[in-house]
Design a protein around this motif. Structure first.
Motif, mmCIF file in Angstrom:
data_model
loop_
_atom_site.group_PDB
_atom_site.id
_atom_site.type_symbol
_atom_site.label_atom_id
_atom_site.label_comp_id
_atom_site.label_asym_id
_atom_site.label_seq_id
_atom_site.Cartn_x
_atom_site.Cartn_y
_atom_site.Cartn_z
ATOM 1 N N UNK A 151 1.183 -6.948 16.412
ATOM 2 C CA UNK A 151 0.961 -5.196 16.410
ATOM 3 C C UNK A 151 1.891 -4.434 15.635
ATOM 4 N N UNK A 152 1.836 -4.793 14.717
ATOM 5 C CA UNK A 152 1.417 -3.459 13.043
ATOM 6 C C UNK A 152 3.313 -3.091 12.988
ATOM 7 N N UNK A 153 4.207 -4.030 13.338
ATOM 8 C CA UNK A 153 5.324 -4.029 13.067
ATOM 9 C C UNK A 153 5.871 -3.280 11.285
ATOM 10 N N UNK A 154 4.923 -3.960 10.447
ATOM 11 C CA UNK A 154 5.562 -3.567 9.424
ATOM 12 C C UNK A 154 5.536 -1.956 9.169
ATOM 13 N N UNK A 155 4.575 -1.287 10.452
ATOM 14 C CA UNK A 155 4.739 0.477 10.140
ATOM 15 C C UNK A 155 6.551 0.576 11.111
ATOM 16 N N UNK A 156 7.273 -0.004 11.268
ATOM 17 C CA UNK A 156 8.100 0.187 12.049
ATOM 18 C C UNK A 156 9.864 -0.218 10.730
ATOM 19 N N UNK A 157 8.681 -0.851 10.304
ATOM 20 C CA UNK A 157 9.912 -0.921 8.370
ATOM 21 C C UNK A 157 9.776 -0.414 7.745
ATOM 22 N N UNK A 158 11.383 0.260 6.994
ATOM 23 C CA UNK A 158 11.279 0.727 5.964
ATOM 24 C C UNK A 158 10.491 0.495 4.754
ATOM 25 N N UNK A 159 10.857 0.850 3.714
ATOM 26 C CA UNK A 159 10.488 0.040 2.125
ATOM 27 C C UNK A 159 11.380 -0.854 1.764
ATOM 28 N N UNK A 160 12.734 -0.590 1.819
ATOM 29 C CA UNK A 160 13.532 -1.334 1.640
ATOM 30 C C UNK A 160 13.250 -2.470 2.675
ATOM 31 N N UNK A 161 13.883 -2.912 3.416
ATOM 32 C CA UNK A 161 13.106 -3.514 4.870
ATOM 33 C C UNK A 161 12.354 -4.862 4.309
ATOM 34 N N UNK A 162 10.922 -3.800 3.554
ATOM 35 C CA UNK A 162 9.531 -4.480 3.130
ATOM 36 C C UNK A 162 10.532 -5.351 1.970
ATOM 37 N N UNK A 163 10.837 -4.791 1.127
ATOM 38 C CA UNK A 163 11.101 -5.349 -0.476
ATOM 39 C C UNK A 163 11.798 -6.292 -0.645
ATOM 40 N N UNK A 164 13.084 -6.300 1.084
ATOM 41 C CA UNK A 164 13.700 -7.719 1.126
ATOM 42 C C UNK A 164 13.415 -8.283 1.151
ATOM 43 N N UNK A 165 12.223 -8.736 2.432
ATOM 44 C CA UNK A 165 11.920 -9.634 2.924
ATOM 45 C C UNK A 165 10.612 -9.744 2.201
ATOM 46 N N UNK A 166 10.143 -9.210 1.184
ATOM 47 C CA UNK A 166 9.440 -10.002 0.236
ATOM 48 C C UNK A 166 9.408 -10.449 -0.924
ATOM 49 N N UNK A 167 10.446 -10.399 -1.141
ATOM 50 C CA UNK A 167 11.439 -11.441 -2.111
ATOM 51 C C UNK A 167 12.002 -12.348 -1.731
ATOM 52 N N UNK A 168 12.319 -12.327 -0.381
ATOM 53 C CA UNK A 168 13.078 -13.452 0.060
ATOM 54 C C UNK A 168 12.117 -14.663 -0.174
ATOM 55 N N UNK A 169 10.650 -13.967 0.852
ATOM 56 C CA UNK A 169 9.910 -14.636 0.746
ATOM 57 C C UNK A 169 8.498 -15.595 -0.255
ATOM 58 N N UNK A 170 9.311 -14.154 -1.535
ATOM 59 C CA UNK A 170 8.376 -15.018 -2.304
ATOM 60 C C UNK A 170 9.022 -16.434 -3.193
ATOM 61 N N UNK A 171 10.801 -16.010 -2.702
ATOM 62 C CA UNK A 171 11.101 -16.981 -3.407
ATOM 63 C C UNK A 171 11.047 -18.003 -2.532
#
Length: 406
Positions: free
Chosen positions: A26-46
């Motif tokens: 449902x394209x929830x990424x569009x509801x997230x801020x750039x900071x949210x996505x940065x935090x999530x992606x950094x944790x996912x990478x770790x």
């Protein structure tokens, strides 16, 4: 460090690459801020780099990977919503949820360690502690120099914590603590414990214990089939002298520990969906590669039914926790709303894991894939921080105004 470290070299690193791709139908990424996505992606990478390669061995050997603690601190997993002045990341609650989602996608036991540290140890010190307590403990907990645990559940008092028998007596210049706690995550290696006990008037109070205190012990619980990569133990208090400065001054009564549990339950609501997402992604990937009757099993109706239903329930859960995160940021999320989300997410994850396991057939029970480990872990997640049935009754109380607890 105060805890016993385990070298990364002690764990066999699998050659398999973590290829996880998160479903976002449902394209929830569009509801997230750039900071949210940065935090999530950094944790996912770790998680992909540090956790995924070693977690199956940890679970098989029933070992908590102590060497990951500095990394968890570095990605902000310990007290992410605690203000920066106390060592926290100062993030909002959607960021906190996303961190828990990504860590539990790796393993529920590792998410449990982070949840306990942030929601059940750092939060009560921040919310109920004195300025001296906050300044002394929070930065050390945020950095992972100190690890903590939370003592509420007792051998004979789980869903009814108000009936606890652990108690303190005022001895003039200190309190004398006696009693025990059971099923405590992080207990075997924790440097401090937030312990809830009744005073001489029967009022529940919170205390900060340090493992060096005489009469305080934390024996480990062995032979678990669930949360095998998490360290679980008891807390035993035999005439422990607790300085009065270690009493949490900002709260009295059952609302103290329940306030902490609301923080933890919120994180679980996001985290359990991470486990569901991992099981779904594994089943989807496997179904496209597994050949039967001359074609991938993903082309068969019953397998597509399973995948479509998994994705539907995950998507509903994602929308639920996102809205809950918005309410939490606005300080409008009620305990009953948090209970509903926790219960829904864990039920979704359990159902997804079981369906995914069937899609993988016999391979689904092996350590070559994460599904059986998630299934076993979720059997604990569905019980702790309020059982599945208790959360249902919390919702029932909220909508009817009538308590089914007494």
């Amino acid at each position: 460090m105060p805890y016993q470290t385990t070298s990364a070299e002690d764990f066999h690193r699998s050659a398999k690459k973590d290829q996880f791709e998160a479903p976002d139908y449902y394209l929830l990424d569009e509801l997230l801020s750039e900071e949210h996505k940065l935090v999530r992606d950094s944790v996912r990478s770790w998680v992909k780099k540090e956790l995924s390669p070693i977690i199956e061995d940890c679970a098989q050997k029933s070992q908590f990977p102590h060497h990951l603690i500095p990394g968890l601190a570095e990605i902000g997993a310990f007290g992410p919503t605690i203000p920066a002045e106390y060592g926290g990341a100062g993030l909002d609650y959607i960021s906190y949820g996303l961190i828990m989602q990504e860590i539990e996608r790796g393993d529920s036991g590792i998410r449990s360690a982070a949840s306990v540290q942030g929601s059940l140890v750092m939060y009560p010190i921040y919310a109920y502690g004195s300025e001296e307590q906050k300044a002394h403990y929070l930065p050390k907990l945020a950095s992972g120099e100190y690890m903590g645990c939370f003592g509420l559940t007792e051998p004979n008092h789980g869903s009814d914590p108000g009936s606890m028998i652990t108690n303190i007596k005022d001895m003039g210049d200190h309190y004398l603590l006696n009693g025990s706690k059971m099923w405590i995550s992080n207990a075997p290696f924790a440097d401090i414990a937030i312990v809830w006990a009744k005073d001489e008037e029967g009022i529940i109070r919170g205390l900060i214990l340090e493992k060096s205190m005489e009469g305080y012990s934390a024996p480990e619980i062995h032979n678990k089939w669930s949360l095998r990569a998490s360290a679980t133990g008891e807390l035993v208090f035999n005439n422990v002298k607790v300085p009065k400065a270690n009493l949490l001054p900002g709260v009295k009564g059952i609302k103290g520990p329940l306030g902490c549990l609301n923080q933890a339950r919120y994180g679980i609501a996001w985290g359990a969906l991470g486990a569901a997402m991992d099981c779904y992604d594994t089943a989807l990937r496997y179904s496209k590669e597994r050949m039967q009757f001359g074609r991938p099993i993903a082309g068969f109706q019953l397998q597509q039914k399973k995948l479509a239903e998994m994705l539907t329930e995950i998507t509903k859960g994602q929308l639920l926790v996102w809205r809950l995160g918005v309410l939490k940021n606005e300080n409008r999320a009620s305990p009953a709303q948090i209970s509903m989300a926790k219960r829904n997410s864990v039920e979704t994850a359990l159902n997804v894991a079981r369906e995914a396991r069937q899609m993988l057939g016999g391979m689904g029970i092996t350590g070559e894939f994460p599904i059986m480990r998630h299934m076993m872990n979720l059997e604990s997640v569905v019980t702790y921080e309020g059982t599945h049935d208790i959360h249902l009754l919390i919702t029932g109380l909220d909508i009817t105004g009538l308590s089914a607890f007494a």
